[in-house]
Design an enzyme around this catalytic site. Sequence first.
Site, PDB file in Angstrom:
ATOM      1  N   GLU A 173      38.741   1.037  16.944  1.00 40.01           N
ATOM      2  CA  GLU A 173      37.501   0.701  16.223  1.00 40.01           C
ATOM      3  C   GLU A 173      36.409   0.329  17.221  1.00 40.01           C
ATOM      4  OE1 GLU A 173      39.631  -2.354  14.145  1.00 40.01           O
ATOM      5  OE2 GLU A 173      38.432  -3.949  15.050  1.00 40.01           O
ATOM      6  N   LYS A 186      33.730  -1.608  19.472  1.00 33.53           N
ATOM      7  CA  LYS A 186      33.587  -2.961  20.007  1.00 33.53           C
ATOM      8  C   LYS A 186      32.126  -3.340  19.780  1.00 33.53           C
ATOM      9  CE  LYS A 186      34.569  -5.677  24.175  1.00 33.53           C
ATOM     10  NZ  LYS A 186      33.486  -6.584  23.949  1.00 33.53           N
ATOM     11  N   ASP A 207      28.671  -5.077  19.728  1.00 34.47           N
ATOM     12  CA  ASP A 207      28.025  -5.839  20.789  1.00 34.47           C
ATOM     13  C   ASP A 207      27.102  -6.892  20.184  1.00 34.47           C
ATOM     14  OD1 ASP A 207      27.399  -6.595  23.303  1.00 34.47           O
ATOM     15  OD2 ASP A 207      26.133  -4.869  23.770  1.00 34.47           O
ATOM     16  N   TYR A 247      36.737  -8.412  11.555  1.00 34.31           N
ATOM     17  CA  TYR A 247      37.800  -7.483  11.954  1.00 34.31           C
ATOM     18  C   TYR A 247      39.157  -8.131  12.222  1.00 34.31           C
ATOM     19  CZ  TYR A 247      35.460  -9.110  16.207  1.00 34.31           C
ATOM     20  OH  TYR A 247      34.856  -9.888  17.160  1.00 34.31           O
ATOM     21  N   LYS A 284      35.650  -0.313  27.728  1.00 30.39           N
ATOM     22  CA  LYS A 284      34.197  -0.505  27.869  1.00 30.39           C
ATOM     23  C   LYS A 284      33.512   0.820  28.189  1.00 30.39           C
ATOM     24  CE  LYS A 284      32.730  -4.481  28.832  1.00 30.39           C
ATOM     25  NZ  LYS A 284      32.062  -5.559  28.119  1.00 30.39           N
ATOM     26  N   CYS A 309      -9.988  -9.175  37.296  1.00 31.05           N
ATOM     27  CA  CYS A 309      -9.469  -7.941  36.703  1.00 31.05           C
ATOM     28  C   CYS A 309      -9.294  -6.875  37.794  1.00 31.05           C
ATOM     29  CB  CYS A 309     -10.430  -7.438  35.629  1.00 31.05           C
ATOM     30  SG  CYS A 309      -9.973  -5.818  34.995  1.00 31.05           S
ATOM     31  N   CYS A 316     -12.107  -4.049  36.766  1.00 31.20           N
ATOM     32  CA  CYS A 316     -13.567  -4.216  36.729  1.00 31.20           C
ATOM     33  C   CYS A 316     -14.033  -5.479  37.450  1.00 31.20           C
ATOM     34  CB  CYS A 316     -14.055  -4.222  35.279  1.00 31.20           C
ATOM     35  SG  CYS A 316     -13.629  -5.739  34.410  1.00 31.20           S
ATOM     36  N   CYS A 336      -8.739  -9.887  30.665  1.00 31.93           N
ATOM     37  CA  CYS A 336     -10.065  -9.507  31.109  1.00 31.93           C
ATOM     38  C   CYS A 336     -10.913  -9.491  29.848  1.00 31.93           C
ATOM     39  CB  CYS A 336      -9.999  -8.112  31.734  1.00 31.93           C
ATOM     40  SG  CYS A 336     -11.614  -7.369  31.932  1.00 31.93           S
ATOM     41  N   CYS A 349     -14.811  -3.089  29.934  1.00 33.42           N
ATOM     42  CA  CYS A 349     -13.939  -2.784  31.077  1.00 33.42           C
ATOM     43  C   CYS A 349     -13.339  -1.399  30.848  1.00 33.42           C
ATOM     44  CB  CYS A 349     -12.858  -3.854  31.172  1.00 33.42           C
ATOM     45  SG  CYS A 349     -11.516  -3.432  32.289  1.00 33.42           S
TER      46      CYS A 349
HETATM   47  S1  IVH Z   1      39.492  -8.206  18.250  1.00 32.60           S
HETATM   48  C1  IVH Z   1      42.456 -11.631  19.157  1.00 32.60           C
HETATM   49  N1  IVH Z   1      37.802  -6.343  17.549  1.00 32.60           N
HETATM   50  O1  IVH Z   1      34.918  -8.531  21.904  1.00 32.60           O
HETATM   51  C2  IVH Z   1      41.614 -10.427  19.131  1.00 32.60           C
HETATM   52  N2  IVH Z   1      37.041  -7.998  19.064  1.00 32.60           N
HETATM   53  O2  IVH Z   1      35.629  -8.966  24.730  1.00 32.60           O
HETATM   54  C3  IVH Z   1      40.301 -10.679  18.526  1.00 32.60           C
HETATM   55  N3  IVH Z   1      34.669  -7.741  19.693  1.00 32.60           N
HETATM   56  O3  IVH Z   1      35.901 -11.883  21.677  1.00 32.60           O
HETATM   57  C4  IVH Z   1      39.247  -9.753  18.963  1.00 32.60           C
HETATM   58  N4  IVH Z   1      34.268  -5.964  18.464  1.00 32.60           N
HETATM   59  O4  IVH Z   1      33.956 -11.050  20.179  1.00 32.60           O
HETATM   60  C5  IVH Z   1      37.991  -7.441  18.297  1.00 32.60           C
HETATM   61  N5  IVH Z   1      36.413  -4.653  16.787  1.00 32.60           N
HETATM   62  C6  IVH Z   1      36.606  -5.747  17.512  1.00 32.60           C
HETATM   63  C7  IVH Z   1      35.569  -6.300  18.292  1.00 32.60           C
HETATM   64  C8  IVH Z   1      35.837  -7.429  19.065  1.00 32.60           C
HETATM   65  C9  IVH Z   1      33.763  -6.851  19.294  1.00 32.60           C
HETATM   66  C10 IVH Z   1      34.405  -8.843  20.639  1.00 32.60           C
HETATM   67  C11 IVH Z   1      35.008 -10.155  20.246  1.00 32.60           C
HETATM   68  C12 IVH Z   1      35.886 -10.527  21.401  1.00 32.60           C
HETATM   69  C13 IVH Z   1      35.288  -9.737  22.512  1.00 32.60           C
HETATM   70  C14 IVH Z   1      36.268  -9.520  23.627  1.00 32.60           C
END
Ligand code: IVH
Length: 697
Positions: free
Chosen positions: A135, A137, A139, A248, A343, A437, A440, A455, A460
């Site tokens: 799934e 990650k 941000d 999640y 990542k 400026c 001018c 300015c 100008c």
């Molecule tokens: S699972 C015990 N699932 O990434 C496991 N984390 O770098 C719980 N994060 O601290 C985390 N998307 O804040 C999980 N789909 C996802 C996530 C996720 C973002 C974050 C989360 C975690 C950090 C780790």
Amino acid sequence: MMDNKASILLRQQQTEKWLKNEAEDLGKEKIEELRDVLRFHEHRYYVENNPLISDFEYDTLYKQLEKLEKDHPELITTDSPTQRVGSGLIKDFPKTKHLVPMLSLENSYNEDDLLDWDRKAKELSGLDMIEYSVEPKFDGASISLVYEDDLLVRGVTRGDGETGDDITPNIRQIRSIPLSADFSKHHIQQIEIRGEILMNKKNFEKYNEGLMEEGLPPLANPRNAAAGSLRIKDSSIVRKRNLEGFLYHVSYISYKNEEPKDHLPSHSDMLQLLWDMGFRSPKKEMKVVKGISEVVKVINELEEKRDRLDYEIDGMVIKVNNLDLQEKLGMTSHHPRWAMAFKFKARQATSKLLDVQFQVGRTGAVTPVAKIQPVQVGGVTVSSISIHNEDYIKDKDLKLGDSILIERSGDVIPQIVKSLTDLRTGGEKNIVFPKHCPECEAELFKPEEEAVWRCVNINCKAQVVERIIHFVSKDAMDIKSFGEANVRKFFEMGLLKDIPGIYSFDVDQLKGIEGFGEKSITNLKDAITQSKQQPLHRLIYALGIRYVGETTAKTLAQKVHNVFDFEKMTAEELMNLEDVGVKVAASIYEFFHNHDNVRMLEKLRERGVKTEEEPTTLIAGNLSGMTFLFTGTLSKLKRAEAEALVEKEGGKIVSGVSSKLNFLITGEDAGSKLEKAKKIPSVKILSEEEFLSLLNV
Ligand code: IVH
């Protein structure tokens, strides 16, 4: 959360009844019905991203509930949709211990890391193939929610993993987070749920636009915007930030009396359960696959789609799907062995701050621009970055010669995250702001409460050129082929002196000048002519009134028939317009009480630029009886998607331009249909952008 056909119909019937205000016999059950109707629509909007009613209709229902609760305060419940709104300021966020520590995830950066991890997991489990869920990650800012007896009782930041800040009043403002859920149905007494709070890209851009309109520096990325918003002490502001979230993970459950028999087998089932309970879990964003090579495929697919998502992700999270196996694999002291973060390529890079140049903008603001050692970030080469103003330079502690960390988040312009002060050699130099400026030579001026030096010489040259560049730009009057470079060239050559000059510009005089063949001359002529018909909000935005960005311009255009109406309005009347605060009202007032500006608008009108328009409003879900036709290439939607949107709202797609057509939506290179439609006054011609904003998409 129920969402089968019959229950949707029931909710729709109830919605219509409440909208007609036909609910008689008010009692506890009736008020709860209205709450359920509102919860249903909140879920459709914020969790499923698929609303069934317009914002206006939602607000109507909401106001009814507010009124009923005001008349019967004894019937208010803490999980009522009206109870998200906080009261007063939060003093301090109390520290709270998480029920289970919030661990971080181990990171991987390439396929080999994943293969290694898979091999170890197979060794530990004795299996020769593992089922994984994959799934996004997300941000954003991680949070932990606790529900007791079905009610949300706590929302806590990650903090140091053991203890975080209790930000419950702010969490209650996030409308994708249910204030209550039917946990007791599953015999659950207390449950702790983990997730990520995000600001989507569109809201982030809007938010940054607002900051910049106020002369404040924008934020580097949506993550900082989400994390910062969660820590605001006034919850009503948090509400306006339109945060959203994905949940999640369930980290803790305690049961009432008996342990339930229905033990959850997998992570994917857990996401389904969360979804069914009304939470926005990533069940649709998650894929279950067998074996690590399939994981790699899913990762590659999503990385390719990354830019098209509504929100930022910085990688993928791969989890062993089977929960018993997760337990068997257990944890190290830092992270679970059953999960791994992958990542994506960083959108950050390090560079060196070589020089600072000072640019004068259309409002006279003098902006320092850092010239940096060119570096690749997220697929583009960056060699200069705006560093906004003097305070920003102080806050970020920037010096000439510094090593710096830069970030380019999605489509957002690159920003400096920080200077890497540990790498200083002692040879770095302070950045000195000019007193005059750079264009001018006029003395610069800085009002006490502002961060920007200006300015104030209205003539100008730099300002005049920048105002013309803004006027013709893509988001303003969109005069194609009259781009920045040409404006500068024509200005230098003395062919163009001011904005009205665009419409008396003798394009034919360019004949014989290098770079201006017959075709580009015709294009330029056409672009100038077409721009005369731009919608009013574009003209308002193009004027470059301070604090009036695209969003405000759209609001303003809905309030008047004619741009000259603003000239007649008092500052108070302006302030009473929706979304117009004191500062914006003062700025509009000042603009329209400056003779030169009004004269400029008169010249534009005399030269054929459209300065009036009937305000249009469409309510989503209410296109029934209206006919639509699309022409040209759309940029944001596929043709089929746009047509589906119309049909979903009850509108009809027709095949040709005639007096029966209500709306023609035009994309790039619209041809004969557009020409034909222009001749029929009853056909309303909209750009794709206007179409979307009218539909509230
Ligand atoms: S699972 C015990 N699932 O990434 C496991 N984390 O770098 C719980 N994060 O601290 C985390 N998307 O804040 C999980 N789909 C996802 C996530 C996720 C973002 C974050 C989360 C975690 C950090 C780790």
